[in-house]
Write a protein that holds these residues in place. Structure first.
Motif, PDB file in Angstrom:
ATOM      1  N   GLY A  54       0.842  -1.193   0.000  1.00  0.00           N
ATOM      2  CA  GLY A  54       0.000   0.000   0.000  1.00  0.00           C
ATOM      3  C   GLY A  54       0.873   1.237   0.000  1.00  0.00           C
ATOM      4  O   GLY A  54       2.093   1.131   0.026  1.00  0.00           O
ATOM      5  N   ASP A  55       0.241   2.388  -0.064  1.00  0.00           N
ATOM      6  CA  ASP A  55       1.000   3.631   0.035  1.00  0.00           C
ATOM      7  C   ASP A  55       0.410   4.464   1.177  1.00  0.00           C
ATOM      8  O   ASP A  55      -0.526   4.031   1.857  1.00  0.00           O
ATOM      9  CB  ASP A  55       0.985   4.392  -1.295  1.00  0.00           C
ATOM     10  CG  ASP A  55      -0.441   4.730  -1.725  1.00  0.00           C
ATOM     11  OD1 ASP A  55      -1.378   4.570  -0.912  1.00  0.00           O
ATOM     12  OD2 ASP A  55      -0.619   5.149  -2.877  1.00  0.00           O
ATOM     13  N   GLU A  56       0.965   5.652   1.356  1.00  0.00           N
ATOM     14  CA  GLU A  56       0.562   6.509   2.477  1.00  0.00           C
ATOM     15  C   GLU A  56      -0.953   6.759   2.514  1.00  0.00           C
ATOM     16  O   GLU A  56      -1.584   6.675   3.573  1.00  0.00           O
ATOM     17  CB  GLU A  56       1.272   7.853   2.297  1.00  0.00           C
ATOM     18  CG  GLU A  56       1.789   8.459   3.573  1.00  0.00           C
ATOM     19  CD  GLU A  56       2.543   9.737   3.258  1.00  0.00           C
ATOM     20  OE1 GLU A  56       1.980  10.802   3.519  1.00  0.00           O
ATOM     21  OE2 GLU A  56       3.674   9.651   2.725  1.00  0.00           O
ATOM     22  N   ASP A  57      -1.533   7.029   1.324  1.00  0.00           N
ATOM     23  CA  ASP A  57      -2.972   7.324   1.270  1.00  0.00           C
ATOM     24  C   ASP A  57      -3.786   6.098   1.694  1.00  0.00           C
ATOM     25  O   ASP A  57      -4.798   6.213   2.397  1.00  0.00           O
ATOM     26  CB  ASP A  57      -3.392   7.730  -0.153  1.00  0.00           C
ATOM     27  CG  ASP A  57      -2.768   9.058  -0.545  1.00  0.00           C
ATOM     28  OD1 ASP A  57      -2.339   9.789   0.359  1.00  0.00           O
ATOM     29  OD2 ASP A  57      -2.685   9.331  -1.758  1.00  0.00           O
ATOM     30  N   PHE A  58      -3.358   4.942   1.220  1.00  0.00           N
ATOM     31  CA  PHE A  58      -4.064   3.699   1.561  1.00  0.00           C
ATOM     32  C   PHE A  58      -4.003   3.455   3.079  1.00  0.00           C
ATOM     33  O   PHE A  58      -5.020   3.188   3.722  1.00  0.00           O
ATOM     34  CB  PHE A  58      -3.424   2.537   0.785  1.00  0.00           C
ATOM     35  CG  PHE A  58      -4.002   1.188   1.121  1.00  0.00           C
ATOM     36  CD1 PHE A  58      -5.252   0.815   0.645  1.00  0.00           C
ATOM     37  CD2 PHE A  58      -3.293   0.281   1.907  1.00  0.00           C
ATOM     38  CE1 PHE A  58      -5.793  -0.439   0.942  1.00  0.00           C
ATOM     39  CE2 PHE A  58      -3.826  -0.960   2.210  1.00  0.00           C
ATOM     40  CZ  PHE A  58      -5.076  -1.327   1.731  1.00  0.00           C
ATOM     41  N   TYR A  59      -2.809   3.597   3.645  1.00  0.00           N
ATOM     42  CA  TYR A  59      -2.681   3.311   5.084  1.00  0.00           C
ATOM     43  C   TYR A  59      -3.380   4.366   5.945  1.00  0.00           C
ATOM     44  O   TYR A  59      -3.811   4.068   7.061  1.00  0.00           O
ATOM     45  CB  TYR A  59      -1.209   3.178   5.491  1.00  0.00           C
ATOM     46  CG  TYR A  59      -0.545   1.974   4.850  1.00  0.00           C
ATOM     47  CD1 TYR A  59      -1.164   0.725   4.870  1.00  0.00           C
ATOM     48  CD2 TYR A  59       0.688   2.086   4.220  1.00  0.00           C
ATOM     49  CE1 TYR A  59      -0.569  -0.374   4.273  1.00  0.00           C
ATOM     50  CE2 TYR A  59       1.291   0.989   3.624  1.00  0.00           C
ATOM     51  CZ  TYR A  59       0.659  -0.242   3.652  1.00  0.00           C
ATOM     52  OH  TYR A  59       1.245  -1.329   3.064  1.00  0.00           O
ATOM     53  N   ALA A  60      -3.509   5.593   5.401  1.00  0.00           N
ATOM     54  CA  ALA A  60      -4.265   6.607   6.155  1.00  0.00           C
ATOM     55  C   ALA A  60      -5.723   6.154   6.267  1.00  0.00           C
ATOM     56  O   ALA A  60      -6.357   6.286   7.314  1.00  0.00           O
ATOM     57  CB  ALA A  60      -4.170   7.966   5.466  1.00  0.00           C
ATOM     58  N   VAL A  61      -6.255   5.581   5.180  1.00  0.00           N
ATOM     59  CA  VAL A  61      -7.645   5.105   5.216  1.00  0.00           C
ATOM     60  C   VAL A  61      -7.755   3.885   6.137  1.00  0.00           C
ATOM     61  O   VAL A  61      -8.667   3.799   6.970  1.00  0.00           O
ATOM     62  CB  VAL A  61      -8.160   4.747   3.798  1.00  0.00           C
ATOM     63  CG1 VAL A  61      -9.618   4.282   3.864  1.00  0.00           C
ATOM     64  CG2 VAL A  61      -8.029   5.924   2.849  1.00  0.00           C
ATOM     65  N   THR A  62      -6.825   2.940   5.995  1.00  0.00           N
ATOM     66  CA  THR A  62      -6.967   1.699   6.788  1.00  0.00           C
ATOM     67  C   THR A  62      -6.800   1.988   8.279  1.00  0.00           C
ATOM     68  O   THR A  62      -7.447   1.362   9.112  1.00  0.00           O
ATOM     69  CB  THR A  62      -5.985   0.604   6.328  1.00  0.00           C
ATOM     70  OG1 THR A  62      -4.646   1.074   6.469  1.00  0.00           O
ATOM     71  CG2 THR A  62      -6.244   0.213   4.889  1.00  0.00           C
ATOM     72  N   LYS A  63      -5.960   2.979   8.605  1.00  0.00           N
ATOM     73  CA  LYS A  63      -5.814   3.322  10.034  1.00  0.00           C
ATOM     74  C   LYS A  63      -7.106   3.969  10.545  1.00  0.00           C
ATOM     75  O   LYS A  63      -7.524   3.752  11.679  1.00  0.00           O
ATOM     76  CB  LYS A  63      -4.612   4.267  10.202  1.00  0.00           C
ATOM     77  CG  LYS A  63      -4.141   4.443  11.639  1.00  0.00           C
ATOM     78  CD  LYS A  63      -3.462   3.209  12.212  1.00  0.00           C
ATOM     79  CE  LYS A  63      -3.453   3.240  13.724  1.00  0.00           C
ATOM     80  NZ  LYS A  63      -2.352   2.652  14.401  1.00  0.00           N
ATOM     81  N   GLU A 276       0.951   5.964  12.564  1.00  0.00           N
ATOM     82  CA  GLU A 276       0.915   6.903  13.683  1.00  0.00           C
ATOM     83  C   GLU A 276       2.037   6.715  14.700  1.00  0.00           C
ATOM     84  O   GLU A 276       2.121   7.443  15.685  1.00  0.00           O
ATOM     85  CB  GLU A 276      -0.433   6.763  14.415  1.00  0.00           C
ATOM     86  CG  GLU A 276      -1.612   7.195  13.586  1.00  0.00           C
ATOM     87  CD  GLU A 276      -2.926   6.914  14.284  1.00  0.00           C
ATOM     88  OE1 GLU A 276      -3.807   7.765  14.232  1.00  0.00           O
ATOM     89  OE2 GLU A 276      -3.052   5.835  14.880  1.00  0.00           O
ATOM     90  N   GLY A 277       2.880   5.708  14.475  1.00  0.00           N
ATOM     91  CA  GLY A 277       3.858   5.315  15.489  1.00  0.00           C
ATOM     92  C   GLY A 277       4.783   6.425  15.964  1.00  0.00           C
ATOM     93  O   GLY A 277       4.980   6.610  17.169  1.00  0.00           O
ATOM     94  N   LEU A 278       5.338   7.185  15.006  1.00  0.00           N
ATOM     95  CA  LEU A 278       6.311   8.213  15.399  1.00  0.00           C
ATOM     96  C   LEU A 278       5.652   9.289  16.257  1.00  0.00           C
ATOM     97  O   LEU A 278       6.245   9.775  17.229  1.00  0.00           O
ATOM     98  CB  LEU A 278       6.952   8.833  14.159  1.00  0.00           C
ATOM     99  CG  LEU A 278       8.041   7.966  13.507  1.00  0.00           C
ATOM    100  CD1 LEU A 278       8.497   8.579  12.191  1.00  0.00           C
ATOM    101  CD2 LEU A 278       9.230   7.771  14.452  1.00  0.00           C
TER     102      LEU A 278
END
Ligand code: UDP
Length: 425
Positions: A54-63, A276-278
């Protein structure tokens, strides 16, 4: 778009059972699959495991989906554009699967990141199950309802939905397609196997926790040495807001001066689907800065790399064995593998009375349950256990027995057998 990478490939012509998730390392599902897939293979199944990208946009949605299912995000944040992005990122990866899937195969999609594959995979005739490991005891209008509505097409394409507790299942899915299966651990894996006290000491030394040194795959962010005689409270977690690591730090003030807190988490830069880890780690460091210097010196932040999976597993094992009390102060939790890992080692645990943790920990029998937002209550439970070795032993022994009876991998293999079997009926 990255192509899905096989972590473990099913072989031969026999019916394939393919697990699909979003990360090969980091977090409970990856941990679970590292144990489950070999166990299913040992049981004679042609099991494999594919990891999507996935990319940043995808992981923003999944989170966001993750938070909605836990009731910790505003349902209005799930916009049609987000759902579109999510589907667009998955479509090329679905094509990769549909080239070879047949009606004889069974696919198990894990967590919200992979649910979007269901319609396309199901169109091949393969049986598709969705195993959702997250959930919370909240009314659907607090978040899950928005996910169920936005992904109605995906949910109607799956033959089975598997959740940790029955109430985590989407109400739109017919009862006959709903299954309950709690996660499980492998007691003989490096994460859980017996370690001699000398091995525990050597692993903690190597990590730089009890000796002044820097290990290549461990970053001790808060660099103070853990004294030999210190009593230790440990929380192991991803750096996720729902694990409330800053809240764990706030518990310290008020605990006896010889009590140290160890917070261990996977290096946040290494888990792609956890963006969101950092920020959480920064929040923890900010909370630490608010402590008096003497208290700050009693908190140890250990940031473990997954580049060395064996070293990571052994270090977590050693930390759990070194701990006098293992805390899981999650604000929501579908199921906490970290708690089961601590329990199988006979540790006394204090866990939040939320979600799946309420099933894992039976209050006063094999651990203590607390309200996560009641800091005084959490401190009181920690102090009670820290001050009473006999109670720790009694709860810890029961914890080990209960875990071996309820949460080992062979039970999960049997559960999956029943799910795959009834999906065919
Ligand atoms: N874990 C790990 N190293 C770390 C932090 C966590 O190996 O530094 C593992 C932990 O031992 C457990 C998994 O990650 O096996 C976390 O699973 P859990 O169900 O507790 O939480 P999740 O991350 O899935 O929300």
């Amino acid at each position: 778009m990255p192509t899905p990478a096989w972590e473990v490939r099913p072989t031969g012509e026999r019916r394939r059972l393919v697990h699909v998730n979003a990360t090969a390392r980091g977090g409970g599902v990856a941990e679970l699959l590292h144990g489950l897939v070999p166990c299913q293979q040992a049981a004679g199944l042609n099991a494999g495991w594919a990891v999507i990208g996935g990319d940043e946009d995808f992981y923003a949605v999944t989170k966001l989906l993750h938070h909605l299912l836990h009731g910790t995000a505003d349902p209005d944040r799930l916009r049609p554009g987000s759902v579109r992005t999510y589907r667009e990122r998955l479509a090329p990866q679905a094509a990769w699967f549909t080239e070879w899937l047949t009606r004889d195969d069974v696919v198990v999609l894990h967590d919200p990141q992979t649910l979007g594959l269901a319609p396309m995979l199901s169109a091949t005739g393969a049986r598709v199950a969705w195993h959702c490991h997250v959930g919370a005891d909240i009314p659907p209008d607090r978040g899950p309802g928005a996910v169920w509505r936005a992904f109605a097409a995906e949910l109607s394409a799956v033959d089975a939905v598997v959740t940790t507790l029955p109430e985590f299942a989407p109400p739109s899915v017919p009862l006959a397609r709903r299954f309950v299966a709690a996660p499980a651990i492998d007691p003989s894996a490096p994460k859980n196997r017996h370690l001699e006290p000398a091995e525990v000491a050597a692993l903690l030394d190597r990590a730089g926790l009890t000796a002044d040194r820097t290990a290549p795959d461990v970053r001790v962010v808060q660099q103070t040495t853990l004294p030999e005689g210190a009593r230790v409270v440990l929380q192991v977690s991803r750096w996720d807001p729902l694990k409330d690591m800053p809240g764990v730090v706030r518990c310290l003030a008020g605990l006896a001066p010889d009590v140290h807190l160890v917070l261990a988490g996977t290096d946040p830069t290494e888990i792609p689907d956890d963006p969101e880890g950092l920020a959480v780690l920064a929040d923890v460091e900010k909370t630490l800065a608010e402590l008096a210097p003497a208290d700050r010196a009693r908190v140890h932040l250990v940031n473990v790399s997954m580049r060395d999976p064996l070293g990571n597993a052994l270090l977590v094992n050693a930390l759990q064995r070194r701990a006098d009390v293992v805390l899981q102060k999650s604000l929501e939790e579908g199921f906490g593998l970290t708690v089961t890992e601590a329990m199988v080692k006979g540790r006394a645990v204090v866990a939040s009375s939320v979600g799946g943790l309420r099933q894992q920990v039976i209050h006063e029998r094999n651990g203590l349950l607390v309200e996560p937002t009641d800091l005084a209550g959490v401190r009181a439970a920690l102090t009670r256990l820290l001050d009473d070795p006999a109670l720790r032993r009694r709860l810890g022994e029961q914890a080990r027995n209960d875990t071996l009876e309820r949460y080992t991998m062979t039970r999960l293999v049997t559960d999956y057998g029943a799910i795959a079997g009834s999906a065919e009926e």
